[in-house]
Motif scaffolding. Structure first.
Motif, short mmCIF file in Angstrom:
data_model
loop_
_atom_site.label_atom_id
_atom_site.label_comp_id
_atom_site.label_asym_id
_atom_site.label_seq_id
_atom_site.Cartn_x
_atom_site.Cartn_y
_atom_site.Cartn_z
N LYS A 80 0.84 -1.21 0.00
CA LYS A 80 0.00 0.00 0.00
C LYS A 80 0.87 1.26 0.00
O LYS A 80 1.80 1.39 0.77
N ALA A 81 0.52 2.18 -0.87
CA ALA A 81 1.20 3.48 -0.91
C ALA A 81 0.73 4.33 0.26
O ALA A 81 -0.36 4.13 0.80
N ASP A 82 1.56 5.29 0.67
CA ASP A 82 1.22 6.16 1.80
C ASP A 82 0.17 7.20 1.45
O ASP A 82 -0.56 7.66 2.31
N ASN A 83 0.13 7.61 0.19
CA ASN A 83 -0.84 8.61 -0.24
C ASN A 83 -1.08 8.47 -1.74
O ASN A 83 -0.41 7.68 -2.41
N LEU A 84 -2.02 9.21 -2.25
CA LEU A 84 -2.40 9.12 -3.66
C LEU A 84 -1.26 9.56 -4.59
O LEU A 84 -1.09 8.99 -5.66
N ALA A 85 -0.48 10.55 -4.18
CA ALA A 85 0.64 11.03 -5.00
C ALA A 85 1.69 9.93 -5.17
O ALA A 85 2.19 9.71 -6.27
N ASN A 86 2.01 9.23 -4.08
CA ASN A 86 2.97 8.13 -4.19
C ASN A 86 2.41 6.99 -5.04
O ASN A 86 3.13 6.38 -5.82
N TYR A 87 1.13 6.71 -4.90
CA TYR A 87 0.48 5.67 -5.70
C TYR A 87 0.68 5.96 -7.19
O TYR A 87 1.10 5.10 -7.96
N PHE A 165 -8.05 15.64 -5.18
CA PHE A 165 -9.06 14.60 -5.42
C PHE A 165 -9.46 13.96 -4.09
O PHE A 165 -9.15 12.79 -3.84
N PRO A 166 -10.14 14.69 -3.22
CA PRO A 166 -10.44 14.16 -1.88
C PRO A 166 -11.36 12.95 -1.87
O PRO A 166 -11.20 12.07 -1.03
N LYS A 167 -12.28 12.84 -2.82
CA LYS A 167 -13.19 11.70 -2.82
C LYS A 167 -12.46 10.42 -3.24
O LYS A 167 -12.70 9.36 -2.67
N ILE A 168 -11.58 10.52 -4.23
CA ILE A 168 -10.81 9.35 -4.64
C ILE A 168 -9.86 8.96 -3.52
O ILE A 168 -9.69 7.77 -3.22
N ALA A 169 -9.22 9.93 -2.88
CA ALA A 169 -8.31 9.64 -1.77
C ALA A 169 -9.06 8.96 -0.62
O ALA A 169 -8.56 8.02 -0.02
N ALA A 170 -10.25 9.42 -0.34
CA ALA A 170 -11.04 8.81 0.74
C ALA A 170 -11.43 7.37 0.37
O ALA A 170 -11.36 6.48 1.23
N LEU A 171 -11.81 7.14 -0.87
CA LEU A 171 -12.15 5.79 -1.30
C LEU A 171 -10.94 4.85 -1.19
O LEU A 171 -11.09 3.67 -0.91
N ALA A 172 -9.76 5.40 -1.46
CA ALA A 172 -8.54 4.59 -1.41
C ALA A 172 -8.01 4.43 0.01
O ALA A 172 -7.05 3.70 0.24
N GLY A 173 -8.60 5.13 0.98
CA GLY A 173 -8.18 4.99 2.37
C GLY A 173 -7.06 5.91 2.76
O GLY A 173 -6.35 5.65 3.73
N TYR A 174 -6.88 7.03 2.06
CA TYR A 174 -5.82 7.99 2.40
C TYR A 174 -6.41 9.17 3.12
O TYR A 174 -7.47 9.60 2.89
#
Length: 174
Positions: A80-87, A165-174
């Motif tokens: 798992k990545a730490d955040n959406l940017a790292n992903y 992209f707060p909704k995508i980040a929330a869905l991904a668990g970040y």
């Protein structure tokens, strides 16, 4: 009627254009993640599959596949990545790997190309042994990549995809 061509898009549609956050320059995903953009949108096959999140109890934290020039390509993120940017950074680095023969001979040697993405910050001996042993460049690659520059990914930084992209980040668990 024939001269009055209607758009297939609803009248309320507007293309998403992210706004600047806290006065920072607007993030351009096409240039920030150019390799991934090329890998996804320049494939010649019928589709690209992007699985953003872990499905069920499987150890799959990111999976993408495409069909480009007759080569089925797959990228896999086992941690798992730490955040959406790292992903996004991990997949951008994975997209740099090319199928064997494509650059040297002008055609691919195989009809399959597998890339396992291993973030350096999460690399363990077990992951290294499992995914790096027995690789064959251009057929089954293990790409070890770094994280996005942390000085630009603070909570108010210009590369903070969680803020854009707060909704995508929330869905991904970040």
């Amino acid at each position: 009627p024939r001269n009055n061509v209607r758009s297939g898009m609803p009248p309320s549609y507007s293309r998403y254009a992210p706004a600047a956050i806290n006065g920072n320059e607007v993030l351009n995903l096409d240039t920030t993640f150019s390799q991934l953009q090329r890998w996804i949108f320049h494939s010649e096959g019928p589709c690209v599959t992007v699985n953003l999140f872990q499905a069920g109890k499987k150890k799959n934290y990111g999976f993408m596949n495409n069909d480009c020039r007759g080569v089925l390509g797959m990228m896999y993120l086992p941690v798992k990545a730490d955040n959406l940017a790292n992903y996004m950074t991990y997949f951008n680095e994975g997209a740099k790997a090319k199928p064997a023969g494509l650059e040297t001979d002008g055609y691919p040697h195989y009809n399959w190309h597998s890339v396992v993405i291993l973030p350096m910050s999460k690399l363990t001996d077990a992951l290294d042994k499992k995914y790096c042993d027995g690789t064959q460049r251009g057929f089954c690659d293990a790409v070890i990549c770094g994280d996005m520059d942390q000085s630009t990914t603070t909570t108010t930084g210009s590369n903070n995809l969680n803020a854009y992209f707060p909704k995508i980040a929330a869905l991904a668990g970040y």
